[in-house]
Design a protein around this motif. Structure first.
Motif, PDB file in Angstrom:
ATOM      1  N   UNK A  22      18.458  19.897   5.321  1.00 27.82           N
ATOM      2  CA  UNK A  22      18.819  18.689   4.316  1.00 27.82           C
ATOM      3  C   UNK A  22      19.476  17.431   5.060  1.00 27.82           C
ATOM      4  N   UNK A  23      19.851  17.542   6.293  1.00 27.05           N
ATOM      5  CA  UNK A  23      20.359  16.469   7.173  1.00 27.05           C
ATOM      6  C   UNK A  23      19.252  15.890   7.752  1.00 27.05           C
ATOM      7  N   UNK A  24      18.262  16.045   7.768  1.00 21.33           N
ATOM      8  CA  UNK A  24      17.021  15.507   8.386  1.00 21.33           C
ATOM      9  C   UNK A  24      16.096  14.541   7.473  1.00 21.33           C
ATOM     10  N   UNK A  25      16.319  13.238   7.471  1.00 24.69           N
ATOM     11  CA  UNK A  25      15.243  12.659   6.585  1.00 24.69           C
ATOM     12  C   UNK A  25      13.924  12.938   6.521  1.00 24.69           C
ATOM     13  N   UNK A  26      13.415  13.256   5.196  1.00 25.65           N
ATOM     14  CA  UNK A  26      11.864  13.939   5.413  1.00 25.65           C
ATOM     15  C   UNK A  26      11.000  12.789   4.644  1.00 25.65           C
ATOM     16  N   UNK A  27       9.831  12.618   5.356  1.00 26.79           N
ATOM     17  CA  UNK A  27       8.769  11.815   5.218  1.00 26.79           C
ATOM     18  C   UNK A  27       8.580  11.758   3.816  1.00 26.79           C
ATOM     19  N   UNK A  28       8.408  12.650   3.189  1.00 27.62           N
ATOM     20  CA  UNK A  28       7.874  13.075   1.721  1.00 27.62           C
ATOM     21  C   UNK A  28       8.593  12.178   0.510  1.00 27.62           C
ATOM     22  N   UNK A  29       9.995  12.221   0.903  1.00 25.85           N
ATOM     23  CA  UNK A  29      10.976  11.353  -0.030  1.00 25.85           C
ATOM     24  C   UNK A  29      10.355   9.842   0.063  1.00 25.85           C
ATOM     25  N   UNK A  30      10.331   9.362   1.345  1.00 27.32           N
ATOM     26  CA  UNK A  30       9.538   7.939   1.456  1.00 27.32           C
ATOM     27  C   UNK A  30       8.395   7.889   0.795  1.00 27.32           C
ATOM     28  N   UNK A  31       7.513   8.878   0.952  1.00 26.13           N
ATOM     29  CA  UNK A  31       6.173   8.988   0.335  1.00 26.13           C
ATOM     30  C   UNK A  31       6.414   8.646  -1.096  1.00 26.13           C
ATOM     31  N   UNK A  32       7.183   9.720  -1.818  1.00 28.92           N
ATOM     32  CA  UNK A  32       7.381   9.582  -3.002  1.00 28.92           C
ATOM     33  C   UNK A  32       7.894   8.287  -3.852  1.00 28.92           C
ATOM     34  N   UNK A  33       8.885   7.549  -3.069  1.00 30.28           N
ATOM     35  CA  UNK A  33       9.118   6.266  -3.478  1.00 30.28           C
ATOM     36  C   UNK A  33       8.292   5.387  -3.409  1.00 30.28           C
ATOM     37  N   UNK A 164      -3.764  18.163  11.507  1.00 32.90           N
ATOM     38  CA  UNK A 164      -2.919  17.905  12.768  1.00 32.90           C
ATOM     39  C   UNK A 164      -3.882  18.039  14.028  1.00 32.90           C
ATOM     40  N   UNK A 165      -4.795  19.206  13.721  1.00 28.00           N
ATOM     41  CA  UNK A 165      -5.891  19.471  14.900  1.00 28.00           C
ATOM     42  C   UNK A 165      -6.546  18.588  15.149  1.00 28.00           C
ATOM     43  N   UNK A 166      -6.947  17.988  13.853  1.00 34.45           N
ATOM     44  CA  UNK A 166      -8.303  17.288  13.817  1.00 34.45           C
ATOM     45  C   UNK A 166      -7.808  15.462  14.239  1.00 34.45           C
ATOM     46  N   UNK A 167      -6.561  15.230  13.810  1.00 35.36           N
ATOM     47  CA  UNK A 167      -6.171  13.883  13.917  1.00 35.36           C
ATOM     48  C   UNK A 167      -4.689  13.520  14.493  1.00 35.36           C
ATOM     49  N   UNK A 168      -4.229  14.664  14.843  1.00 36.82           N
ATOM     50  CA  UNK A 168      -2.790  14.510  15.225  1.00 36.82           C
ATOM     51  C   UNK A 168      -1.877  14.338  14.047  1.00 36.82           C
ATOM     52  N   UNK A 169      -0.450  13.728  14.103  1.00 35.77           N
ATOM     53  CA  UNK A 169       0.499  13.407  13.211  1.00 35.77           C
ATOM     54  C   UNK A 169      -0.335  12.728  12.312  1.00 35.77           C
ATOM     55  N   UNK A 170      -0.843  11.460  12.725  1.00 29.23           N
ATOM     56  CA  UNK A 170      -1.228  10.377  11.646  1.00 29.23           C
ATOM     57  C   UNK A 170      -2.041  11.099  10.453  1.00 29.23           C
ATOM     58  N   UNK A 171      -3.146  11.959  10.791  1.00 30.80           N
ATOM     59  CA  UNK A 171      -3.881  12.589   9.918  1.00 30.80           C
ATOM     60  C   UNK A 171      -2.977  13.661   9.018  1.00 30.80           C
ATOM     61  N   UNK A 172      -2.214  14.169   9.745  1.00 31.53           N
ATOM     62  CA  UNK A 172      -1.402  15.145   9.012  1.00 31.53           C
ATOM     63  C   UNK A 172      -0.560  14.381   7.991  1.00 31.53           C
ATOM     64  N   UNK A 173       0.136  13.410   8.661  1.00 30.07           N
ATOM     65  CA  UNK A 173       0.843  12.709   7.520  1.00 30.07           C
ATOM     66  C   UNK A 173       0.155  12.250   6.292  1.00 30.07           C
ATOM     67  N   UNK A 174      -1.341  11.784   6.616  1.00 29.97           N
ATOM     68  CA  UNK A 174      -2.030  11.050   5.612  1.00 29.97           C
ATOM     69  C   UNK A 174      -2.401  12.319   4.665  1.00 29.97           C
ATOM     70  N   UNK A 175      -2.407  13.581   4.893  1.00 34.07           N
ATOM     71  CA  UNK A 175      -2.770  14.602   4.446  1.00 34.07           C
ATOM     72  C   UNK A 175      -1.492  14.869   3.307  1.00 34.07           C
ATOM     73  N   UNK A 176      -0.586  14.871   3.949  1.00 29.73           N
ATOM     74  CA  UNK A 176       0.935  15.095   3.171  1.00 29.73           C
ATOM     75  C   UNK A 176       1.107  14.027   1.946  1.00 29.73           C
ATOM     76  N   UNK A 177       0.611  12.847   2.358  1.00 28.43           N
ATOM     77  CA  UNK A 177       0.756  11.916   1.365  1.00 28.43           C
ATOM     78  C   UNK A 177      -0.270  12.233   0.125  1.00 28.43           C
ATOM     79  N   UNK A 178      -1.441  12.561   0.516  1.00 30.94           N
ATOM     80  CA  UNK A 178      -2.398  13.116  -0.468  1.00 30.94           C
ATOM     81  C   UNK A 178      -1.841  14.053  -1.415  1.00 30.94           C
ATOM     82  N   UNK A 179      -1.224  14.810  -0.833  1.00 29.90           N
ATOM     83  CA  UNK A 179      -0.501  16.176  -1.497  1.00 29.90           C
ATOM     84  C   UNK A 179       0.532  15.776  -2.510  1.00 29.90           C
ATOM     85  N   UNK A 180       1.188  14.745  -1.881  1.00 27.40           N
ATOM     86  CA  UNK A 180       2.418  14.299  -2.587  1.00 27.40           C
ATOM     87  C   UNK A 180       1.980  13.505  -3.750  1.00 27.40           C
TER      88      UNK A 180
END
Length: 323
Positions: A22-33, A164-180
């Motif tokens: 909980x102490x770690x800022x999570x990117x999904x919160x920013x995506x949600x906003x 993440x395997x295909x495109x590293x953190x940028x593609x993993x973060x884009x996936x998480x944004x789509x899922x959100x």
């Protein structure tokens, strides 16, 4: 690909050890906003008859923006130190995985069921599912937890690792944004039927290959654990396509077949009954221990995927590169 061969194993290990502190800022919160702000801007500036076309803007801005921002940040860090960029990439990929959190949520329900505290089990299940839980009996509470863990093996574990395997953190973060996006606007109701269609469709598309890969891994994992691999294979072939989701039926059917249980059936959503196609065969009643069994399958599958992905990275990179 990721910056270094050790990035995926480190990201996965961090999730297994720490989950989502909980102490770690999570990117999904920013995506949600960001999703809320983009949606509000569209509704303010676009007429309702143009919502379907405007729905394309949500994934374009939010998922595309997540990809570009992550890529730019890693590029800047790489200019300082490749090791710093690789470490940051591991941390970012860690935030896209939720295996420990998924297991912990399921085990909370399991713990209440084992103690016979049905009201608490219902409340805990209600925190992780959209269905009505107030009147569920213990087998149905267990079913809800098993289905949630099984379905999210794709969304919360295999898909982010796959991208993440295909495109590293940028593609993993884009996936998480789509899922959100899908979880926030991908509904077939009056509010989002037009504005959220592109987000929901994109989520179906990006999970298509990971869902089927997850089913194959679940069948293999059940064979390694000496569970019912043949039953898992039969359930996937027979039942997976009957699920209303084009992807969720694959992990659910595989888990049902491996455990010798039947998933699916009648659920209630805000007082309205809805029937989900059955997955697997009912050889026995569901029990609380089916929840940790499903979590065990998830960890075997995710661990195997990380090993395979790391091997593929080394092979595609042409040898062992430490950075």
């Amino acid at each position: 690909m990721t910056a270094a061969w050790w990035v995926l194993p480190v990201a996965y290990a961090l999730d297994r050890l720490l989950g989502d502190p909980r102490w770690l800022p999570h990117p999904v919160i920013g995506m949600g906003k960001a999703i809320q702000r983009v949606e509000a801007a569209i509704r303010r500036l676009v007429k309702p008859r143009a919502y379907r076309a405007a729905g394309l803007l949500l994934p374009l801005i939010v998922a595309g923006g997540s990809f570009v921002l992550t890529l730019a940040a890693l590029h800047l860090l790489a200019g300082i130190s490749p090791w710093l960029a690789a470490a940051c990439e591991a941390l970012l990929i860690w935030t896209t995985i939720a295996a420990k959190g998924l297991r912990d949520a399921g085990m909370e329900v399991c713990g209440h069921l084992r103690r016979g505290d049905l009201p608490a089990a219902r409340r805990s299940l209600g925190m992780i599912v959209g269905r009505d839980t107030e009147r569920l009996e213990p087998p149905e509470v267990a079913r809800g937890a098993v289905e949630t863990v099984a379905e999210n093996i794709v969304d919360a574990v295999v898909s982010p690792l796959f991208f993440a395997l295909l495109g590293g953190a940028p593609l993993a973060m884009a996936y998480r944004a789509v899922n959100t996006l899908d979880s926030m606007v991908g509904y077939k109701n009056d509010k989002y039927i037009h504005l959220g269609w592109a987000s929901a469709r994109l989520d179906d598309i990006v999970n298509y290959i990971p869902a089927r890969l997850t089913a194959l891994l679940l069948i293999s994992a059940s064979w390694c654990l000496r569970w019912n691999a043949a039953g898992a294979w039969r359930a996937v072939r027979r039942d997976a396509s009957s699920h209303p989701s084009p992807n969720s039926g694959y992990p659910e059917a595989a888990v049902a077949g491996a455990l010798g249980i039947r998933l699916g059936g009648e659920n209630g959503y805000h007082g309205v009954k809805s029937f989900r196609a059955y997955m697997g065969e009912k050889s026995r009643e569901l029990e609380p221990d089916d929840i940790p069994r499903t979590a065990k399958l998830m960890f075997v599958v995710s661990g195997a995927f990380v090993l395979i992905a790391t091997g593929l990275w080394i092979w595609m990179a042409g040898g062992m590169h430490w950075i």
